[in-house]
Design a protein around this motif. Structure first.
Motif, PDB file in Angstrom:
ATOM      1  N   LEU A 159       0.743  -0.981  -0.159  1.00 56.28           N
ATOM      2  CA  LEU A 159       0.006   0.214   0.055  1.00 56.28           C
ATOM      3  C   LEU A 159       0.558   1.001   0.026  1.00 56.28           C
ATOM      4  CD1 LEU A 159      -2.877  -0.413   2.511  1.00 56.28           C
ATOM      5  CD2 LEU A 159      -2.431  -1.431   0.033  1.00 56.28           C
TER       6      LEU A 159
ATOM      7  N   ASP B   9      -2.981   5.918  -0.178  1.00 53.67           N
ATOM      8  CA  ASP B   9      -3.647   4.671   0.592  1.00 53.67           C
ATOM      9  C   ASP B   9      -3.967   4.834   2.120  1.00 53.67           C
ATOM     10  OD1 ASP B   9      -4.082   3.530  -2.133  1.00 53.67           O
ATOM     11  OD2 ASP B   9      -2.883   1.939  -1.773  1.00 53.67           O
TER      12      ASP B   9
ATOM     13  N   GLY C  94      -9.383  -4.575   5.776  1.00 49.17           N
ATOM     14  CA  GLY C  94      -9.082  -2.924   6.004  1.00 49.17           C
ATOM     15  C   GLY C  94      -8.508  -2.636   7.456  1.00 49.17           C
TER      16      GLY C  94
ATOM     17  N   LEU D 288      -8.114  -0.646  -3.603  1.00 50.18           N
ATOM     18  CA  LEU D 288      -8.783  -0.887  -2.689  1.00 50.18           C
ATOM     19  C   LEU D 288     -10.192  -1.377  -2.318  1.00 50.18           C
ATOM     20  CD1 LEU D 288      -7.812   2.409  -0.846  1.00 50.18           C
ATOM     21  CD2 LEU D 288      -6.793   0.593  -0.569  1.00 50.18           C
TER      22      LEU D 288
ATOM     23  N   LEU E 281      -7.852   4.709   4.031  1.00 46.49           N
ATOM     24  CA  LEU E 281      -8.122   3.924   5.340  1.00 46.49           C
ATOM     25  C   LEU E 281      -8.762   4.160   6.560  1.00 46.49           C
ATOM     26  CD1 LEU E 281      -6.454   0.539   3.888  1.00 46.49           C
ATOM     27  CD2 LEU E 281      -7.957   1.390   3.542  1.00 46.49           C
TER      28      LEU E 281
END
Length: 199
Positions: A39, A43, A105, A79, A47
């Motif tokens: 990631l 990213d 996640g 994602l 999240l």
């Protein structure tokens, strides 16, 4: 006791040290920010926005990250494919979409946070708890001065137990509902800076 403002040589020394720090972080970002899981820092920040605010529209996320909605749309494609976020119609407005953080996640964020903190420990083995806490306080104070100077909002007071993965560069004190926020689609520029760590 009245604090005296820095002036002359002292402030020049501070400015020089700050410039050296930001230049070093930028130059070494490709090494410093090697996070497990493939990631990018943006990213991770996306999240984290979902973890902090819950279900949100992509426009709200774009506002938090200071990028255009189309940038967020591209991130959400990958994602979602990785099972880190899910997208669904907003029950309050069928024309809109809500983005949610999945359990996978959340687990990936926790793993990244642990890896980031451990990497910091490896590079600061000569620091004790008092030194680390004092450095964190100083960096927060610098940030609180710099962001308004650049035209942004002063960030909310951060917990001393938070990490770079626990914060973003925005003002968390606003009352915008992440489920209804929208953003102007005119900015398609990814404004990520690689000097701030994976946040």
């Amino acid at each position: 006791m009245v604090k005296q403002s820095l002036a002359g040589d002292e402030f020049e020394l501070f400015a020089s040290s700050l410039f050296r720090l930001t230049r070093s972080l930028r130059a070494a970002s490709h090494l410093w920010l090697q996070l497990p899981g493939g990631l990018s820092p943006t990213d991770v920040t996306l999240l984290k926005v979902l973890e902090d605010h819950g279900d949100a529209r992509s426009g709200f996320i774009a506002e938090r990250l200071h990028v255009g909605p189309s940038v967020i749309s591209r991130q959400l494609v990958s994602l979602t494919a990785e099972g880190l976020v899910e997208r669904r119609r907003d029950p309050a407005d069928g024309r809109a979409e809500l983005v949610s953080l999945t359990q996978e996640g959340r687990a990936r964020l926790a793993s990244l946070r642990l890896a980031y903190v451990e990497r910091m420990r490896e590079h600061f083995t000569d620091w004790d708890a008092e030194t680390a806490t004092g450095a964190a306080r100083t960096l927060d104070e610098i940030t609180d001065h710099i962001i308004p100077a650049l035209g942004g909002s002063s960030p909310a007071v951060r917990s001393r137990t938070s990490t770079a993965l626990d914060t973003d560069d925005t003002d968390n004190t606003d009352n915008t509902d992440p489920r209804t926020a929208t953003a102007d689609d005119s900015d398609d520029t990814d404004s990520r800076t690689d000097t701030q760590g994976p946040a």
